[in-house]
Design a protein around this motif. Structure first.
Motif, PDB file in Angstrom:
ATOM      1  N   ASP A 149      -4.820 -11.062  -7.388  1.00 14.10           N
ATOM      2  CA  ASP A 149      -6.165 -11.472  -7.809  1.00 14.10           C
ATOM      3  C   ASP A 149      -7.117 -11.143  -6.665  1.00 14.10           C
ATOM      4  O   ASP A 149      -7.118 -11.832  -5.643  1.00 14.10           O
ATOM      5  N   TRP A 150      -7.894 -10.072  -6.825  1.00 15.27           N
ATOM      6  CA  TRP A 150      -8.788  -9.613  -5.772  1.00 15.27           C
ATOM      7  C   TRP A 150     -10.235  -9.929  -6.115  1.00 15.27           C
ATOM      8  O   TRP A 150     -10.626  -9.877  -7.279  1.00 15.27           O
ATOM      9  N   GLU A 151     -11.018 -10.193  -5.099  1.00 17.60           N
ATOM     10  CA  GLU A 151     -12.436 -10.518  -5.304  1.00 17.60           C
ATOM     11  C   GLU A 151     -13.171  -9.400  -6.039  1.00 17.60           C
ATOM     12  O   GLU A 151     -14.036  -9.660  -6.872  1.00 17.60           O
ATOM     13  N   ASN A 152     -12.813  -8.166  -5.775  1.00 17.35           N
ATOM     14  CA  ASN A 152     -13.552  -7.052  -6.376  1.00 17.35           C
ATOM     15  C   ASN A 152     -12.984  -6.572  -7.713  1.00 17.35           C
ATOM     16  O   ASN A 152     -13.385  -5.529  -8.218  1.00 17.35           O
ATOM     17  N   THR A 153     -12.043  -7.324  -8.285  1.00 23.54           N
ATOM     18  CA  THR A 153     -11.565  -6.981  -9.632  1.00 23.54           C
ATOM     19  C   THR A 153     -11.768  -8.120 -10.626  1.00 23.54           C
ATOM     20  O   THR A 153     -11.452  -7.970 -11.805  1.00 23.54           O
TER      21      THR A 153
ATOM     22  N   ILE B  52      -3.813   1.690  -8.882  1.00 22.25           N
ATOM     23  CA  ILE B  52      -3.372   3.076  -8.978  1.00 22.25           C
ATOM     24  C   ILE B  52      -4.542   4.035  -8.773  1.00 22.25           C
ATOM     25  O   ILE B  52      -4.435   5.013  -8.046  1.00 22.25           O
ATOM     26  N   PHE B  53      -5.663   3.742  -9.410  1.00 25.92           N
ATOM     27  CA  PHE B  53      -6.805   4.657  -9.355  1.00 25.92           C
ATOM     28  C   PHE B  53      -7.820   4.298  -8.272  1.00 25.92           C
ATOM     29  O   PHE B  53      -8.639   5.129  -7.902  1.00 25.92           O
ATOM     30  N   GLY B  54      -7.781   3.050  -7.777  1.00 28.00           N
ATOM     31  CA  GLY B  54      -8.582   2.649  -6.632  1.00 28.00           C
ATOM     32  C   GLY B  54     -10.085   2.692  -6.806  1.00 28.00           C
ATOM     33  O   GLY B  54     -10.795   3.008  -5.864  1.00 28.00           O
ATOM     34  N   GLU B  55     -10.572   2.331  -7.978  1.00 28.52           N
ATOM     35  CA  GLU B  55     -12.005   2.399  -8.202  1.00 28.52           C
ATOM     36  C   GLU B  55     -12.722   1.055  -8.125  1.00 28.52           C
ATOM     37  O   GLU B  55     -13.915   0.972  -8.337  1.00 28.52           O
ATOM     38  N   SER B  56     -12.012  -0.012  -7.788  1.00 30.38           N
ATOM     39  CA  SER B  56     -12.620  -1.347  -7.832  1.00 30.38           C
ATOM     40  C   SER B  56     -13.812  -1.491  -6.901  1.00 30.38           C
ATOM     41  O   SER B  56     -14.825  -2.099  -7.262  1.00 30.38           O
TER      42      SER B  56
ATOM     43  N   ILE C 211     -17.867  -4.265  -3.791  1.00 34.12           N
ATOM     44  CA  ILE C 211     -17.162  -5.135  -2.844  1.00 34.12           C
ATOM     45  C   ILE C 211     -15.998  -4.341  -2.260  1.00 34.12           C
ATOM     46  O   ILE C 211     -15.140  -3.842  -2.998  1.00 34.12           O
ATOM     47  N   ALA C 212     -15.971  -4.211  -0.950  1.00 31.30           N
ATOM     48  CA  ALA C 212     -14.939  -3.410  -0.289  1.00 31.30           C
ATOM     49  C   ALA C 212     -13.546  -3.988  -0.524  1.00 31.30           C
ATOM     50  O   ALA C 212     -13.371  -5.199  -0.685  1.00 31.30           O
ATOM     51  N   GLU C 213     -12.560  -3.111  -0.523  1.00 28.65           N
ATOM     52  CA  GLU C 213     -11.173  -3.534  -0.661  1.00 28.65           C
ATOM     53  C   GLU C 213     -10.705  -4.167   0.642  1.00 28.65           C
ATOM     54  O   GLU C 213     -11.047  -3.694   1.721  1.00 28.65           O
ATOM     55  N   SER C 214      -9.905  -5.208   0.520  1.00 27.37           N
ATOM     56  CA  SER C 214      -9.357  -5.856   1.704  1.00 27.37           C
ATOM     57  C   SER C 214      -8.187  -5.033   2.234  1.00 27.37           C
ATOM     58  O   SER C 214      -7.661  -4.147   1.552  1.00 27.37           O
ATOM     59  N   ASP C 215      -7.758  -5.337   3.463  1.00 28.14           N
ATOM     60  CA  ASP C 215      -6.599  -4.651   4.041  1.00 28.14           C
ATOM     61  C   ASP C 215      -5.361  -4.876   3.178  1.00 28.14           C
ATOM     62  O   ASP C 215      -4.583  -3.950   2.937  1.00 28.14           O
ATOM     63  N   ALA C 216      -5.179  -6.116   2.717  1.00 25.10           N
ATOM     64  CA  ALA C 216      -4.012  -6.427   1.880  1.00 25.10           C
ATOM     65  C   ALA C 216      -4.070  -5.657   0.561  1.00 25.10           C
ATOM     66  O   ALA C 216      -3.046  -5.181   0.065  1.00 25.10           O
ATOM     67  N   GLN C 217      -5.269  -5.516   0.019  1.00 20.37           N
ATOM     68  CA  GLN C 217      -5.424  -4.776  -1.231  1.00 20.37           C
ATOM     69  C   GLN C 217      -5.073  -3.300  -1.036  1.00 20.37           C
ATOM     70  O   GLN C 217      -4.359  -2.712  -1.848  1.00 20.37           O
ATOM     71  N   ARG C 218      -5.530  -2.713   0.045  1.00 18.58           N
ATOM     72  CA  ARG C 218      -5.204  -1.315   0.330  1.00 18.58           C
ATOM     73  C   ARG C 218      -3.708  -1.137   0.579  1.00 18.58           C
ATOM     74  O   ARG C 218      -3.111  -0.129   0.181  1.00 18.58           O
TER      75      ARG C 218
ATOM     76  N   LEU D 114      -1.269  -2.979  -0.742  1.00 19.36           N
ATOM     77  CA  LEU D 114      -0.593  -3.043  -2.041  1.00 19.36           C
ATOM     78  C   LEU D 114      -0.861  -1.778  -2.857  1.00 19.36           C
ATOM     79  O   LEU D 114       0.036  -1.290  -3.547  1.00 19.36           O
ATOM     80  N   GLN D 115      -2.074  -1.242  -2.755  1.00 21.59           N
ATOM     81  CA  GLN D 115      -2.372   0.026  -3.432  1.00 21.59           C
ATOM     82  C   GLN D 115      -1.391   1.109  -2.999  1.00 21.59           C
ATOM     83  O   GLN D 115      -0.836   1.832  -3.836  1.00 21.59           O
ATOM     84  N   GLY D 116      -1.175   1.221  -1.706  1.00 20.02           N
ATOM     85  CA  GLY D 116      -0.252   2.228  -1.191  1.00 20.02           C
ATOM     86  C   GLY D 116       1.151   2.032  -1.720  1.00 20.02           C
ATOM     87  O   GLY D 116       1.818   2.998  -2.111  1.00 20.02           O
ATOM     88  N   GLN D 117       1.608   0.775  -1.736  1.00 20.12           N
ATOM     89  CA  GLN D 117       2.958   0.489  -2.230  1.00 20.12           C
ATOM     90  C   GLN D 117       3.085   0.826  -3.708  1.00 20.12           C
ATOM     91  O   GLN D 117       4.068   1.432  -4.133  1.00 20.12           O
ATOM     92  N   MET D 118       2.086   0.408  -4.498  1.00 24.57           N
ATOM     93  CA  MET D 118       2.169   0.648  -5.940  1.00 24.57           C
ATOM     94  C   MET D 118       2.080   2.137  -6.268  1.00 24.57           C
ATOM     95  O   MET D 118       2.809   2.637  -7.122  1.00 24.57           O
ATOM     96  N   ARG D 119       1.203   2.847  -5.582  1.00 25.67           N
ATOM     97  CA  ARG D 119       1.085   4.287  -5.827  1.00 25.67           C
ATOM     98  C   ARG D 119       2.384   5.002  -5.470  1.00 25.67           C
ATOM     99  O   ARG D 119       2.848   5.880  -6.203  1.00 25.67           O
ATOM    100  N   SER D 120       2.973   4.617  -4.362  1.00 25.48           N
ATOM    101  CA  SER D 120       4.229   5.226  -3.937  1.00 25.48           C
ATOM    102  C   SER D 120       5.341   4.926  -4.934  1.00 25.48           C
ATOM    103  O   SER D 120       6.104   5.810  -5.326  1.00 25.48           O
TER     104      SER D 120
END
Length: 198
Positions: A119-123, A140-144, A150-157, A159-165
């Protein structure tokens, strides 16, 4: 339909009775017709009978799928209880994904499951929307950040990397990609499933 004018199409659309199978989700007036060739009447029965493609399968759901549908329900003046929304989540998302995975497991078809709960602030659609229907695609698409400003947090980025991988590994090699990532195939009786569901 190409020969009809807009007034005739609107009149026809307004005359279609929408079946109410669940007060949380009204079926669209225009939807695919069951022909038992490309659109089937009973997907649950077909799945139970093993009538599905025997290919690796990744299936899951989000923790609060209903969070998305509450927007439309609110706009239509529907006021459902928390219990009704819980039933909607179970009937529409949680149980179907569980059954699909279980049926494939029984037929020795490789299957993996996920449950997205971030649950991210920017989604967020509203303060309590949580991990609603479709929100995982922001990972996956990283457009939030572009949509909300609202910038993505470090934790959000991270998790993005893990999910994309992980999802990329499945796409590149559906048979072995997730195993290489350390993700065990779905086993309802397995220790991994039991510890994750506690």
């Amino acid at each position: 339909m190409r020969k009809q004018n807009a007034t005739a199409i609107l009149a026809a659309a307004s005359a279609v009775k929408v079946p109410t199978t669940n007060p949380a989700r009204k079926s669209p007036a225009f939807q695919p017709t069951v022909d038992n060739v490309t659109v089937f009447e009973n997907y649950t029965l077909l799945s139970q009978q093993g009538k599905f493609a025997r290919i690796p399968y990744l299936v899951g759901h989000n923790a609060n799928e209903a969070g998305f549908y509450k927007v439309a329900a609110y706009a239509q003046g529907s006021k459902l209880t928390d219990k009704q929304w819980d039933v909607f989540n179970m009937q529409t998302f949680f149980c179907p994904s569980n059954l699909e995975a279980a049926h494939r497991r029984r037929r020795h078809t490789p299957v993996w499951r996920f449950r997205y709960n971030a649950d991210w602030e920017n989604t967020r659609l509203y303060p309590t929307s949580g991990a609603y229907h479709g929100v995982e695609f922001n990972m996956i698409f990283g457009e939030s950040a572009e949509i909300t400003g609202i910038a993505e947090s470090d934790a959000q980025r991270q998790l993005q990397g893990q999910m994309r991988s992980t999802w990329g590994s499945f796409i590149a090699d559906p048979q072995h990609g997730l195993k290489a990532q350390g993700w065990p195939s779905y086993d309802p009786e397995g220790e991994f499933t039991k510890t994750r569901s506690r």
